[in-house]
Scaffold this active site. Structure first.
Site, PDB file in Angstrom:
ATOM      1  N   GLY A 608       7.768   7.731   0.678  1.00 18.60           N
ATOM      2  CA  GLY A 608       6.828   8.806   0.941  1.00 18.60           C
ATOM      3  C   GLY A 608       6.212   8.661   2.323  1.00 18.60           C
ATOM      4  O   GLY A 608       5.832   9.624   2.974  1.00 18.60           O
ATOM      5  N   ASP A 724       0.744   1.400  -8.252  1.00 15.26           N
ATOM      6  CA  ASP A 724       2.052   2.056  -8.217  1.00 15.26           C
ATOM      7  C   ASP A 724       3.162   1.043  -8.518  1.00 15.26           C
ATOM      8  O   ASP A 724       4.152   0.931  -7.813  1.00 15.26           O
ATOM      9  CB  ASP A 724       2.275   2.736  -6.860  1.00 15.26           C
ATOM     10  CG  ASP A 724       3.331   3.842  -6.948  1.00 15.26           C
ATOM     11  OD1 ASP A 724       3.717   4.209  -8.086  1.00 15.26           O
ATOM     12  OD2 ASP A 724       3.758   4.333  -5.887  1.00 15.26           O
TER      13      ASP A 724
END
Ligand code: NAG
Ligand code: NAG
Ligand code: NAG
Ligand code: NAG
Ligand code: NAG
Ligand code: NAG
Length: 934
Positions: A608, A724
């Site tokens: 990302g 995460d």
């Protein structure tokens, strides 16, 4: 094809041994090689009984291992001289004897012998593996200090040498007492061929006149050992003094002395019965067996008498017709396709209704079959790397084949294992190896090599231009040597066309003129950035955070599980050594990064945040450079958060930052390189890293990632929540060590409050803690949930969201199946059967606890770490208990020889039904009437 090169190994190896010794490392006039391992000096001696000459082993093994005498208490007058000493190999995983001057394509009998005799004073006989070339031969399990173990194999040798290797499997130091090689005609033992070898289970001579006599050379010209077997309660011995002939084209050539004696049932109406038991091997629980039954009539029968019998295995006819042995001619009944799948193999010989005499048998041999299909490293690579080893000495484990088997590949080498071709060497790292002398031109013969690192040695002389012929070579690192001359033009060309990165800094005598010199100057400028003071660190790392946060240092090798968690804040901020921050993280400019990554040439992955590029620092260290892209959906904030986090965490299971870049709008983080990519790639089989992970590797990865998380939770103050955790954020290095990566979302929370509230939901679908999802209350237990999902992925080999057939989370999917007690139904199919079931159950159970709905019911990471430790122990216990190759030998009948035992029992009747026995037997053709020379 496959078979052709399986042994084709290092015929050149160990030429380092002196020429004087070399002369004795040759077969004798029979083609025999007889080695007394551990015998000091260079003098051979002749054995009184056999008149064979035994040579010391130095010429066959180089300088590996050391000599020892067995302990005096085990020395008996009966013990032959060769067992008085041993050679042991405390260093290195694999140690090899190289037997040279063989005839390519011929069959050989190999026989190793072992008497432990407490030579090391430890009273702990070891267990280790034997390999023949690159193929597993057997496990040597020494159970008693005074027991003689003599594994034997019959193999076809495709090259002009063969290696016998002792492999340390972690259960004691391998050692060896003796090693024999005997040539066999290539027509003998047709079951041994290029793709399979025979491992002896037993070779017995029935009814010998002297029941202590082992028949061997010179009675058997092939020097096989025929052990006596008598059983006076069931059998009577019969014999002849006439010579028993071998027929023409005899496939086994049993010696006359063995064939002159036989047994027959004591009770004339009984059968002859015996059996052997299945002997599971580490890599084959039910090996195939080849049986060879040797027959010859030894009594001259009157015309009215018939001896005719059936030969049965497990109640089925092995040979489909009644069999009558021929007077004074050897004959054999044998199978070509191995028998397998039985716990016990019962042989019975019963007389036919027409027979007036009971059955007889003279001898039996039983072998298990081993595949010899492993292919050794490309022979040209072997020659090249062997020459390099000869020149520089090589590294500790540089024994045996360079690439095969994978787990014993030489340190510093990386190999490519294509399915259809022999493995090739693609990377050689000999940095900091104290290499002296000039740069060996043999490097130029490593045709497939992509990466050569010879940095920080004492290499002198010039750089051979032949290296430019290596079309695959992408990086050549010669930094920090004493090379002289200029860069050869071929290499310059490769550098200019961008196909090669050459590093040659810190070679004071290199390149004093021309282009090459300019290049060198430009390069050496690179070194300047090492010296740039790390002032910029404050630009991106907020001082406040630095002062408020710190993490416990985790020294290499520690496991945080053994440490007490830090539950208090530091008493004084100043006690934290601030300088360590500055020393450890380098600041790079964008230009530096261009150099490091060769203009951002190779993308390792996309996230990302932006792309991650492959790069090399000027010292040759491979790194991953994560460059923030403008279109990144991970903002400056996350970038800064990650840099901040990384500067203060230090743990072997967290990916470490080498430096960062904040140059204008460019932002980048430079990490240690993790060559095996993400765990997700391994589980899904997608991506560049698709190697299959076995259960132990998975367990180790689970444990290591758990330790990384535990450190974040317990080793940092305030604790850090990763937020995460997922399989794609667990990276693996070349040793498959796991490290947690991607700290962009990591958040600190203060201990006095058990939760942090966040106002945006972050994380990854499938891994997200449902409670956090509902409440936005974040705690370390959210990481525990995500980690539970990773554990389920490791067990099942399935992604976090499965579609089977409906889309659901893996937690739900596994819960449903495990509730029915169906563990094998969830286990990753390729892994089935090759794991400790309890350890898999336990991991699945931990995973279900981690993914409990309510955070309060989930364990802490410290508890998870402890559980995973136990799982790994279970699995290791299973692996250690796996093999029992030579065990199970037992002393048969009333044989009184203490130095042999055999795995067959006399006269056991057992009816068995329901087994399929293939009728793929064979029989030596009996000789037609003819000029039988008596
Ligand atoms: C082994 O024994 C021999 C003869 O007794 C002796 O000469 C030799 O030094 C011993 N070797 C070692 C390694 O102890
Ligand atoms: C070796 O023998 C086995 C069993 O008979 C057979 O399957 C295999 O094809 C043979 N290999 C070669 C190279 O002949
Ligand atoms: C011998 O064994 C075979 C096979 O088990 C059986 O069919 C046969 O009846 C037996 N013969 C005698 C005489 O026992
Ligand atoms: C037994 O003898 C009879 C008569 O000689 C013969 O027909 C039969 O084939 C023989 N059986 C066997 C098994 O040899
Ligand atoms: C190179 O050799 C010198 C002396 O010959 C020695 O002092 C030095 O340690 C060596 N350096 C390396 C990297 O091996
Ligand atoms: C070695 O043999 C012993 C006795 O048979 C057995 O208990 C042990 O498990 C074996 N060890 C290995 C590693 O096979």
């Amino acid at each position: 094809m496959a078979g052709n090169s399986w042994l084709l190994l290092l015929c050149l190896a160990a030429v380092s041994t002196a020429g004087v010794l070399q002369a004795r490392a040759q077969p004798d006039s029979n083609g025999f090689i007889s080695i007394d391992c551990g015998l000091p000096g260079t003098a051979s001696y002749v054995d009184d009984n056999t008149k064979l000459s035994y040579a010391p082993d130095a010429a066959f093994v180089g300088d590996a291992g050391s000599n020892h005498n067995i302990s005096a208490e085990y020395i008996t007058p009966k013990l032959s001289k060769r067992y008085l000493n041993v050679r042991s190999f405390p260093d290195g995983g694999r140690s090899c004897y190289t037997l040279r001057s063989l005839v390519s394509g011929l069959k050989y009998l190999l026989r190793a012998s072992f008497v432990y005799g407490n030579y090391d004073g430890l009273r702990r006989p070891p267990v280790f593996d034997l390999h023949v070339g690159v193929n597993f031969w057997t496990t040597v399990n020494i159970t008693d200090a005074d027991k003689l173990e003599i594994p034997e194999a019959i193999v076809l040798v495709p090259g002009d040498c063969v290696q016998v290797c002792l492999v340390n499997t972690g259960s004691g130091t391998p050692f060896i007492s003796g090693l024999d090689l005997r040539p066999l005609k290539s027509t003998l033992y047709p079951q041994a061929n290029a793709t399979q070898g025979l491992v002896l289970l037993g070779r017995l001579n029935f009814g010998p006149t002297d029941i202590t006599d082992i028949v061997r050379y010179p009675d058997d010209p092939h020097d096989r050992f025929w052990y006596p077997w008598v059983d006076a309660t069931s059998w009577s011995s019969i014999s002849t003094t006439e010579r028993v002939q071998n027929i023409d084209n005899d496939l086994f050539e049993a010696p006359s002395k063995v064939m002159q004696t036989a047994v027959t049932p004591r009770n004339a109406s009984s059968n002859i019965e015996f059996f052997w038991d299945n002997d599971p091997q580490p890599n084959d629980p039910s090996p195939g067996y080849i049986g060879i039954l040797h027959f010859s009539e030894v009594e001259l029968l009157p015309g009215s008498a018939t001896r005719q019998f059936y030969i049965n295995i497990n109640g089925k006819q092995w040979y489909p017709k009644p069999f009558t042995p021929e007077y004074l001619y050897s004959d054999a009944i044998y199978n070509n396709n191995p028998h397998s799948g039985f716990a016990r193999y019962n042989i019975s010989l019963n007389a036919t209704g027409n027979s007036t005499l009971p059955p007889i048998i003279n001898a039996v041999e039983v072998f298990s079959v081993i595949p010899t299909t492993n292919v050794g490293t490309d022979s040209q690579d072997v020659s090249a790397i062997t020459a390099i080893k000869e020149k520089y000495g090589g590294k500790k484990n540089w024994m045996g084949d360079p690439c095969v088997p994978k787990n014993l590949a030489w340190d510093g080498l990386a190999c490519s294992y294509a399915i259809s071709n022999p493995p090739t060497i693609i990377s050689v790292n000999l940095s900091f190896s104290g290499l002296n002398g000039d740069l060996s031109s043999s490097f130029a013969n490593l045709n497939a090599v992509q990466y050569i690192d010879l940095s920080h040695n004492n290499l002198t002389g010039s750089i051979p231009d032949s290296l430019s012929q290596l079309t695959s070579l992408a990086v050549l690192d010669l930094t920090g040597n004493k090379l002289s001359g200029s860069i050869p033009s071929g290499l310059l060309k490769r550098i200019q066309d961008g196909s090669l990165t050459l590093r040659y800094g810190d070679n004071p005598n290199l390149c004093s003129n021309g282009n090459s010199c300019q290049m060198a100057k430009r390069k050496s400028m690179l070194a300047i950035y090492i010296a740039i003071p790390v002032v910029l660190v404050v630009v991106i790392v907020s001082v406040a955070v630095l002062l408020l946060c710190f993490c416990r240092r985790n020294k290499q090798g520690d496991t945080s599980a053994n440490e007490t968690p830090m539950s208090h804040a530091p008493t004084s901020v100043s006690s934290y050594p601030q300088s360590s921050l500055q020393l450890e993280n380098r600041c790079f400019t964008y230009k530096d990064l261009e150099m490091i990554t060769n203009n951002f040439q190779r993308v390792l992955g996309r996230g990302g945040f932006g792309d991650v590029y492959d790069g090399f620092l000027e010292d040759g260290t491979q790194v991953a450079v994560k460059l923030r892209s403008d279109s990144s959906n991970q903002g400056v904030k996350e970038f800064l958060a990650e840099a901040q986090t990384l500067t203060r965490i230090h743990h072997k299971n967290l990916v470490s930052m080498i430096g960062y870049c904040k140059d204008g709008d460019y932002m980048a983080l430079v990490y240690e390189y993790m060559s095996e990519g993400t765990l997700q790639e391994h589980i899904s089989g997608n991506g560049r890293n698709t190697g299959f992970l076995n259960w132990r590797q998975r367990l180790k990865i689970a444990l290591e990632s758990a330790q990384g998380l535990e450190y974040l939770h317990k080793g940092c103050y305030p604790p850090l929540i990763h937020r995460d955790v997922k399989a794609s954020n667990i990276l693996l290095n070349a040793k498959l060590e796991a490290k947690i990566a991607d700290f962009g979302l990591t958040k600190a929370y203060l201990n006095n409050d058990s939760h942090v509230s966040t106002n945006t939901l972050v994380g990854t679908l499938g891994y997200m803690d449902p409670e956090y999802h509902a409440t936005l209350q974040l705690s370390t237990k959210s990481d525990v949930y995500s980690f539970g999902v990773v554990l389920l992925e490791l067990v099942t080999g399935r992604p976090a969201i499965v579609s089977d057939p409906e889309t659901m989370s893996i937690v739900q999917w596994a819960r449903q199946r495990l509730a029915r007690g169906n563990i094998e139904g969830v286990v990753d199919p390729p892994m089935r059967g090759d794991h400790d079931v309890n350890s898999v159950w336990k991991v699945a159970d931990v995973a279900l606890k981690c993914t409990a709905q309510s955070a309060a019911q989930r364990p802490t990471m410290a508890e998870v770490v402890a559980q995973l430790h136990e799982c790994l122990e279970l699995e290791d216990a299973r692996a250690a208990g796996g093999g029992d190759a030579n065990g199970g030998y037992y002393t048969g009948g009333s044989s009184s020889d203490p130095y042999h035992s055999y795995n067959a029992y006399a006269d056991v009747s057992q009816t068995s039904t329901g087994f399929e026995v293939e009728h793929n037997f064979g029989r030596v053709p009996t000789m037609p009437t003819g000029p039988a020379a008596r």
